[in-house]
Enzyme design. Structure first.
Site, short mmCIF file in Angstrom:
data_model
loop_
_atom_site.label_atom_id
_atom_site.label_comp_id
_atom_site.label_asym_id
_atom_site.label_seq_id
_atom_site.Cartn_x
_atom_site.Cartn_y
_atom_site.Cartn_z
N ALA A 87 37.41 30.94 93.60
CA ALA A 87 38.81 31.03 93.17
C ALA A 87 39.68 29.87 93.64
O ALA A 87 40.85 29.82 93.31
CB ALA A 87 39.42 32.35 93.63
N LYS A 88 39.16 28.96 94.40
CA LYS A 88 39.94 27.82 94.92
C LYS A 88 41.31 28.27 95.42
O LYS A 88 42.37 27.81 94.94
CB LYS A 88 40.05 26.71 93.85
CG LYS A 88 40.32 25.33 94.48
CD LYS A 88 40.05 24.21 93.50
CE LYS A 88 40.55 22.86 94.05
NZ LYS A 88 39.99 22.42 95.32
#
Ligand code: PMP
Length: 309
Positions: free
Chosen positions: A159-160
């Site tokens: 998901a950064k």
């Protein structure tokens, strides 16, 4: 990256504004809990065309949209809007050099408690000029970090998220304090995940090996580009499988990939030389083709470049 010299304009609260006006309150949820998701995108200035070419812009905004899903974030802008805003911002800043864009979706509400649902999110984006983030010429000296990569089931690397970069910062700081350029971070099971902000590839017996997508790592867009180049241009087999720490020490070549890192050869791991301690021939070839592709010089990979008109 040292101190940043930001562009004059940023996108904030629905419009492009002077950078001085792009400010958030200390009450902001994302500031308190690390509840933001982001991208790092490069634009390469083509002197021949007199334009900045943004590299794989659409893949970046798509990954941002997927990150938003994981983090229960809804914003008014569509992925197409985000791509358009990125281009507009580079244009407004008037850069005639290589640039970096940082789109961020963050939980903007002033509310207490680390939850995700029902908390308003907003989009913002800043833009700087950026040359090399790490040395890409002589090879990096790296160490295996004593910090473990946070598991995807704890904080999803996929998901950064802004918060997960605490993990990257700890690893990178430890490496720098010990006199290395960068860190390689292992998973809880002891296999290799990635660098602090970059994916990793081993070259052995003419084969490219990289940890799999479910290996507690960010599925890099540069990783994907290099895998395509390796098989299409060099006919190299690309294998995604777990890599043991000890495989690093005896491999033929080793390199990192990432938007910031680009294609960055590694010359030693834990003070053991990789090959003869110089960037290996396959790493160099992949790097050369990658640099041509990002500059829009290879017709086949032109689809990866979005010109800022
Ligand atoms: N892993 C991490 C943890 C990163 O921060 C990055 C940089 N975005 C990468 C890998 C490489 O991803 P990309 O090639 O999409 O920039």
């Amino acid at each position: 990256m040292a101190k940043m010299d930001a562009g004059r304009f940023a996108y904030f609260d629905g419009s492009i504004v002077p950078i001085e006006d792009a400010k958030v309150s200390i009450l902001t949820h994302a500031f308190n809990y690390g509840t933001g998701v982001f991208e790092g995108i490069r634009g390469y200035y083509s002197a021949a065309e007199g334009k900045v070419l943004i590299f794989r812009l659409h893949e970046h905004v798509e990954r941002l949209a997927r990150s938003c899903k994981i983090m229960c974030m809804d914003i008014q802008e569509t992925p197409e809007d985000l791509a358009r805003i990125c281009c507009e911002l580079v244009k407004r800043n008037g850069y005639k050099e290589d640039v970096y864009l940082r789109p961020i979706v963050y939980k903007s509400e002033h509310s207490l408690g680390p939850k995700l649902k029902g908390i308003e999110s907003k989009f913002c984006c800043w833009n700087i000029k950026l040359g090399d983030y790490v040395n890409v010429d002589t090879g990096l000296d790296v160490c295996v970090s004593s910090w473990r990569r946070v598991s995807d089931n704890a904080i999803p690397a996929r998901a950064k998220t802004t918060g997960s970069y605490v993990n990257s910062a700890l690893a990178r700081t430890e490496a720098e304090q010990a006199g290395f350029d960068e860190a390689i971070v292992l998973r809880e099971d002891g296999t290799v995940s990635e660098g602090s902000a970059m994916n990793i590839f081993v070259v052995n017996n003419g084969k490219l090996i990289t940890p799999p997508e479910n290996g507690d790592l960010l599925v890099g867009i540069t990783r994907n580009s290099v895998m395509e180049i390796a098989s299409a241009e060099l006919g190299l087999p690309v294998v995604e499988r777990p890599i043991a720490r000890t495989e690093l020490y005896g491999c033929d070549e080793l390199f990192f990939t990432g938007t910031g890192a680009q294609v960055a050869p590694v010359r030693s791991v834990d003070r053991r030389l990789i090959g003869d301690g110089k960037p290996g021939p396959i790493s160099k070839k992949l790097q050369d083709i990658y640099f041509e592709a990002v500059q829009g010089k290879i017709a086949k990979y032109r689809r990866w470049c979005t010109p800022v008109e």
